[in-house]
Design an enzyme around this catalytic site. Structure first.
Site, PDB file in Angstrom:
ATOM      1  N   TYR A 327       0.838  -1.196   0.000  1.00 32.18           N
ATOM      2  CA  TYR A 327       0.000   0.000   0.000  1.00 32.18           C
ATOM      3  C   TYR A 327       0.875   1.249   0.000  1.00 32.18           C
ATOM      4  CZ  TYR A 327       0.916   0.526   5.060  1.00 32.18           C
ATOM      5  OH  TYR A 327       1.517   0.687   6.285  1.00 32.18           O
ATOM      6  N   CYS A 328       0.297   2.355  -0.472  1.00 28.62           N
ATOM      7  CA  CYS A 328       0.966   3.659  -0.463  1.00 28.62           C
ATOM      8  C   CYS A 328      -0.127   4.724  -0.343  1.00 28.62           C
ATOM      9  CB  CYS A 328       1.819   3.854  -1.716  1.00 28.62           C
ATOM     10  SG  CYS A 328       0.898   3.835  -3.271  1.00 28.62           S
ATOM     11  N   THR A 329       0.216   5.977  -0.570  1.00 33.12           N
ATOM     12  CA  THR A 329      -0.730   7.072  -0.335  1.00 33.12           C
ATOM     13  C   THR A 329      -1.953   6.998  -1.247  1.00 33.12           C
ATOM     14  OG1 THR A 329       1.106   8.504   0.317  1.00 33.12           O
ATOM     15  CG2 THR A 329      -0.985   9.573  -0.214  1.00 33.12           C
ATOM     16  N   GLY A 331      -1.832   5.004  -4.423  1.00 36.35           N
ATOM     17  CA  GLY A 331      -1.781   3.834  -5.291  1.00 36.35           C
ATOM     18  C   GLY A 331      -0.704   3.849  -6.351  1.00 36.35           C
ATOM     19  N   ILE A 357      -4.103   4.462   0.522  1.00 35.59           N
ATOM     20  CA  ILE A 357      -4.646   4.773   1.854  1.00 35.59           C
ATOM     21  C   ILE A 357      -5.775   5.789   1.735  1.00 35.59           C
ATOM     22  CG2 ILE A 357      -4.053   5.649   4.151  1.00 35.59           C
ATOM     23  CD1 ILE A 357      -1.100   4.947   3.413  1.00 35.59           C
TER      24      ILE A 357
END
Length: 465
Positions: A327-329, A331, A357
């Site tokens: 996961y990241c901020t 995508g 996220i």
């Protein structure tokens, strides 16, 4: 070659005539004269090298040359021979190389002219009519920040770049937009009237017509969240430092909707230490995961996303035979990051949180992600729950509001609570704190990351479960 020759400056005495044409002396400009001399030197050196005798494999012998039935044992002797006996050949080869250069220059000039034509057409066609919207609506009123990306094939990113700049300026938007042949990545702020017009313009463009409304993540903010507007053409729309031709976003992991990702995280947390076959991987930077992350995740202690490939390479055993949930901020980093991880062929499978996220918090504000969500603008973070999982750098009290280190030349972020800041503790580390006490800024440029924060942290950490 007549076209090239017609525009050559007549300010020098050096001359050139295309091979095979009558020796009409055409004078070269200073720049072309220098390039012609360079071509001649390279041609001469290549010709001499072709006459070199190969060294014996049994013993290292002095270099010798053989030409026109003669052997030469000194560089000066072979050079003199070639200059005298092969002058016409050197001239012909030089002229051929030079002609190729001029031909390529003409093609490049034509290509640039075509780009300008395309920019004009694209800009005029895809800038929306805002005559029904007042400047006051575009500059004042409720605002927001958009975060989006779109991986798609863009043959020529320069017209798209010019269009984006004109579009944002017309709508009074600020922020950052990266355009590349692999797509577009942007985060911009403005009034909601302006951002809505921007989304409509994006989705009306044929290159981005497949984007959905939900591809644009929104958060409270506005044009004031960014100091200016920066739009540019880059190699990658997110800087991982790996050529998109080598590791394409098309190799990305399996996308999981927030609801699916939530269930997977729930399963990991229910097993706790007994979960040995799945890794929850945060592929953001350390200062992002420090103020907010999913529980029970592996958060690499890296400073830049461009370090992520090296992190993967040095920690392959960590991922071997595992399922990885990334996961990241928003995508975008997972698109390339998961593709890179999959290219190593050590994982069972790689999954990624669709929309990042940002989208997860829209569905599960009180879910398994705790703390703040770091954002790359002057807000530094946005929140959906009241958890504070980080602490003040100096007194260790709960605190998660970043501010820039106040020491000259340092751009590190620091967590310093109000009490400590009132006491003058506004730097990221003791080294910077000492620099800021009574020392005049040096006139010599410093590396902006030169402090204990970086010196004490391995560039690529080794992680174990």
């Amino acid at each position: 070659m007549a076209t090239d020759m017609a525009c050559i400056d007549v300010s020098t005495q050096d001359t050139y005539a295309p091979h095979g044409q009558k020796q009409e002396k055409l004078q070269l400009s200073t720049t072309l004269r220098k390039y012609y001399a360079f071509c001649k030197r390279k041609t001469f050196a290549k010709f001499v090298a072709s006459k070199e005798n190969p060294c014996s494999e049994e013993a290292v012998r002095p270099t010798t040359w053989h030409c026109c039935g003669q052997s030469f044992y000194e560089p000066s002797s072979i050079h003199k021979h070639v200059a005298r006996a092969h002058e016409s050949e050197i001239t012909q080869l030089t002229e051929s190389t030079f002609e190729n250069f001029l031909s390529q220059t003409e093609k490049d000039t034509l290509s640039q002219q075509q780009v300008k034509v395309k920019e004009t057409v694209d800009i005029s066609l895809w800038i929306p009519d805002t005559s029904h919207i007042s400047d006051d609506q575009l500059q004042n009123g409720p605002g927001e920040v958009l975060l989006y990306y779109c991986y798609c094939q863009i043959t020529d990113p320069h017209p798209i770049c010019a269009w984006q700049k004109a579009l944002c300026e017309k709508l009074h938007l600020t922020g950052k937009v990266r355009v590349a042949t692999e797509g577009i990545n942007g985060t911009i702020g403005g009034t909601k009237v302006a951002t809505n017009s921007y989304i409509k313009a994006m989705r009306s463009h044929p290159v981005f017509k497949n984007m959905d409304q939900e591809d644009f993540k929104t958060s409270e903010g506005g044009a004031g969240c960014f100091p200016d507007l920066r739009v540019g053409v880059y190699k990658e729309i997110v800087p991982m430092g790996v050529d998109p031709e080598e590791v394409s976003y098309r190799l990305a992991g399996i996308h999981l909707e927030p609801e699916e990702f939530h269930k997977e995280v729930e399963a990991i947390l229910s097993k706790r230490d007994s979960c040995k076959d799945t890794i929850l991987l945060d592929c953001r930077n350390f200062y992002e995961s420090k103020i907010g992350h999913f529980r029970h995740c592996v958060a690499p202690n890296i400073r830049k996303f461009s370090y992520f490939p090296d992190y993967v390479d040095q920690n392959l055993d960590l991922f071997r035979d595992k399922n990885v949930l990334m996961y990241c901020t928003g995508g975008i980093r997972c698109e390339r990051g998961s593709a890179y991880l999959r290219s190593k062929e050590v994982c069972r499978e790689v999954y990624q949180l669709k929309g990042g996220i940002h989208k997860y918090l829209e569905r599960f504000p009180e879910g398994f992600y705790r703390g703040k969500l770091f954002v790359f603008d002057q807000r530094y973070a946005i929140s959906s729950n009241g958890d504070v999982i980080s602490e003040c750098r100096y007194c260790s009290s709960p605190w998660d509001h970043y501010q820039l280190c106040t020491t000259t030349f340092c751009c590190q972020l620091v967590l310093s609570c109000p009490t400590c800041r009132r006491g003058g503790l506004t730097s990221c580390c003791p080294t910077c704190q000492n620099k800021g006490q009574g020392q005049e800024p040096s006139s010599t440029p410093h590396h902006r990351e030169e402090c204990e924060c970086t010196d004490g942290r391995p560039r690529i950490p080794q992680d174990v479960l």
